[in-house]
Design a protein around this motif. Structure first.
Motif, short mmCIF file in Angstrom:
data_model
loop_
_atom_site.label_atom_id
_atom_site.label_comp_id
_atom_site.label_asym_id
_atom_site.label_seq_id
_atom_site.Cartn_x
_atom_site.Cartn_y
_atom_site.Cartn_z
N ILE A 1 42.17 38.47 32.59
CA ILE A 1 42.87 38.83 31.35
C ILE A 1 41.87 38.85 30.21
O ILE A 1 40.99 37.98 30.13
CB ILE A 1 44.00 37.82 31.03
CG1 ILE A 1 45.01 37.76 32.17
CG2 ILE A 1 44.68 38.17 29.71
CD1 ILE A 1 46.02 36.61 32.03
N SER B 1 37.46 46.68 32.79
CA SER B 1 38.37 47.78 33.14
C SER B 1 39.46 47.37 34.12
O SER B 1 40.54 47.97 34.15
CB SER B 1 37.58 48.96 33.71
OG SER B 1 36.89 48.57 34.89
N SER B 2 39.20 46.36 34.94
CA SER B 2 40.21 45.95 35.92
C SER B 2 41.08 44.80 35.41
O SER B 2 41.98 44.34 36.12
CB SER B 2 39.53 45.55 37.23
OG SER B 2 38.62 44.48 37.01
N VAL C 1 43.78 42.76 32.81
CA VAL C 1 44.92 42.99 31.93
C VAL C 1 44.44 42.73 30.51
O VAL C 1 43.93 41.64 30.21
CB VAL C 1 46.09 42.04 32.27
CG1 VAL C 1 47.20 42.16 31.23
CG2 VAL C 1 46.62 42.34 33.66
N ILE C 2 44.57 43.72 29.64
CA ILE C 2 44.07 43.59 28.27
C ILE C 2 45.24 43.52 27.30
O ILE C 2 46.11 44.40 27.31
CB ILE C 2 43.15 44.78 27.91
CG1 ILE C 2 42.00 44.89 28.91
CG2 ILE C 2 42.61 44.61 26.49
CD1 ILE C 2 41.06 46.05 28.66
N VAL C 3 45.27 42.47 26.50
CA VAL C 3 46.33 42.32 25.51
C VAL C 3 45.71 42.27 24.12
O VAL C 3 44.59 41.78 23.93
CB VAL C 3 47.18 41.05 25.76
CG1 VAL C 3 47.87 41.13 27.11
CG2 VAL C 3 46.33 39.80 25.68
N ARG D 1 44.21 47.01 19.23
CA ARG D 1 44.48 48.05 20.23
C ARG D 1 43.61 49.28 19.98
O ARG D 1 43.06 49.87 20.92
CB ARG D 1 45.95 48.45 20.20
CG ARG D 1 46.28 49.61 21.15
CD ARG D 1 47.75 49.94 21.16
NE ARG D 1 48.25 50.28 19.84
CZ ARG D 1 49.53 50.43 19.54
NH1 ARG D 1 50.45 50.27 20.48
NH2 ARG D 1 49.91 50.74 18.32
N GLN E 1 40.93 50.99 22.59
CA GLN E 1 40.95 52.41 22.97
C GLN E 1 39.62 53.08 22.63
O GLN E 1 39.13 53.92 23.40
CB GLN E 1 42.10 53.11 22.25
CG GLN E 1 43.48 52.66 22.73
CD GLN E 1 44.60 53.20 21.87
OE1 GLN E 1 44.40 53.58 20.71
NE2 GLN E 1 45.80 53.24 22.43
N ALA F 1 42.21 50.50 27.76
CA ALA F 1 43.61 50.63 27.35
C ALA F 1 44.25 49.26 27.25
O ALA F 1 44.02 48.39 28.11
CB ALA F 1 44.39 51.49 28.34
N ALA F 2 45.03 49.05 26.20
CA ALA F 2 45.75 47.79 26.04
C ALA F 2 47.03 47.84 26.87
O ALA F 2 47.81 48.79 26.79
CB ALA F 2 46.08 47.56 24.57
N ASP F 3 47.26 46.79 27.64
CA ASP F 3 48.47 46.71 28.46
C ASP F 3 49.66 46.17 27.68
O ASP F 3 50.81 46.39 28.06
CB ASP F 3 48.21 45.82 29.68
CG ASP F 3 47.15 46.42 30.59
OD1 ASP F 3 47.45 47.39 31.29
OD2 ASP F 3 46.00 45.92 30.57
N TRP F 4 49.37 45.45 26.60
CA TRP F 4 50.45 44.87 25.79
C TRP F 4 49.91 44.59 24.40
O TRP F 4 48.75 44.21 24.24
CB TRP F 4 50.96 43.58 26.44
CG TRP F 4 52.10 42.92 25.71
CD1 TRP F 4 53.43 43.19 25.83
CD2 TRP F 4 52.00 41.87 24.74
NE1 TRP F 4 54.16 42.39 25.00
CE2 TRP F 4 53.31 41.56 24.32
CE3 TRP F 4 50.93 41.16 24.19
CZ2 TRP F 4 53.58 40.57 23.37
CZ3 TRP F 4 51.19 40.18 23.25
CH2 TRP F 4 52.50 39.89 22.85
#
Length: 379
Positions: A71, A101-102, A104-106, A113, A117, A122-125
């Motif tokens: 994370i 890259s693998s 979970v990005i919050v 965010r 980007q 990419a932000a997951d949340w």
């Protein structure tokens, strides 16, 4: 080639002196306000000290590359972007991006965010409230036990995220990409709070909670915090923050705050323009037209009229008691620049009437004093 000056957008802030207690993007914010007619005084209460050359940051970055996290937590746009820039300087950007890259990005908010980007990730949340509390609660509920979490902190510390995640069994890797340092110009900060307390500033803008807290501390050191509080409550001083996190230290100090709706500099500028150009500023309807006051003069019937400091003080006292009689003795207290002549008040009122172009706005009440002549008085 000569530099081109961008055309003014409006005169909504004409006569307003605005303090921006901002370090990053101060020039951009200044230019935006000036295009609406404001006079801007830059007084960042703190400075941003980057860690681009910090060996500890690069060592932690290498550790993340060697053992990628499950994370990634991005708390600020400037911090995440600075981390990527530091990695680029050290020729680690490609490896770091691959390591993240693998995961979970919050993100704590839209700025973070955007930086994610920009880095090609990419932000997951994204925390809707833009608070670390919401972000922490979300991850704890999702489950962090046994997870490796990389937390990019803002300059004032972790907001308790490291401790929270560790208490729930996570392996936390902590990164502080920048830190808050002392102001680049302490005299400018001191002068800004003095002018604000003295009624010579119309608005103070804040874009970070630590910066807001430090500016308030400077106001307290100078003995003007109570007057800042009084003027903000009376509607004579706009204190505007870029978002709810920035507003927190101001609210704790009991100050009246305006918070930009979208947490962006553009939104902050629009809120200031709307306040003074719309219905936010204190205004009354006199027989001479709608009247509002700025530190540099008055707006009467839609027309800005430059006034002296004494004239602004006099009108300000009358405006604080709309329609009520203010005694000569009380007005005399606002005219210290005029000396102690028994005719000082009469002379000052006469000059204000001349400047406004009408004698009707200020009405003489024989043997009592003066008051603003409001339209409703004649109904």
């Amino acid at each position: 080639m000569t530099a081109t000056t961008r055309a003014p957008l409006s005169s909504a802030l004409q006569g307003c002196q605005i303090v921006i207690a901002v370090d990053r993007r101060a020039g951009e914010l200044t230019a935006a306000l000036e295009r609406h007619g404001a006079t801007v005084r830059q007084a960042p209460a703190l400075s941003i000290v980057p860690h681009v050359d910090d060996a500890a940051l690069l060592a932690t970055t290498q550790a993340i590359i060697d053992d990628p996290p499950d994370i990634v937590v991005a708390t600020t746009g400037i911090g995440f972007r600075g981390w990527m820039e530091a990695a680029l300087e050290a020729d680690l950007a490609t490896e770091l991006t691959a390591a993240l890259s693998s995961a979970v990005i919050v993100a704590r908010g839209p700025k973070a965010r955007g930086a994610i980007q920009q880095a090609g990730l990419a932000a997951d949340w994204v925390a809707e409230s833009e608070t670390s509390a919401e972000l922490g609660a979300y991850l704890v509920e999702a489950g962090v036990e046994g997870k490796r979490i990389a937390v990019q902190h803002h300059g004032s510390g972790s907001d308790g995220l490291d401790e929270l995640f560790r208490s729930h069994g996570a392996d936390v890797v902590s990164l502080t990409v920048y830190r808050w340092g002392p102001p680049a110009d302490p005299v400018a900060v001191q002068r800004s709070v003095q002018l604000t307390g003295g009624g010579e500033v119309d608005a103070v803008l804040f874009t970070s909670a630590p910066g807001a807290a430090e500016w308030l501390a400077a106001a307290e050191r100078e003995g003007v915090l109570d007057e800042v509080r009084r003027r903000s409550a009376a509607g004579r001083l706009l204190l505007a923050s870029v978002g709810p996190i920035t507003a927190e230290p101001l609210e704790r100090a009991g100050l009246t705050i305006t918070t930009a709706e979208r947490g962006r500099l553009g939104s902050l500028v629009r809120s200031v323009v709307h306040h003074f150009g719309g219905e936010g500023a204190v205004r009354v309807t006199t027989v001479g037209g709608e009247l509002s006051l700025r530190s540099g003069g008055a707006v009467l019937d839609g027309r800005f009229i430059p006034l002296s400091r004494t004239a602004v003080d006099l009108l300000g006292l009358l405006l604080e008691h709309p329609g009520a009689v203010v005694s000569r003795a009380r007005l005399q207290g606002a005219l210290s620049r005029e000396g102690l002549s028994p005719h000082a008040v009469e002379m000052a009122v006469a000059r204000v009437r001349d400047a406004l172009g009408t004698a009707g706005v200020i009405k003489t009440v024989v043997k009592r004093g003066y008051r603003l002549d409001l339209v409703e008085d004649d109904e």
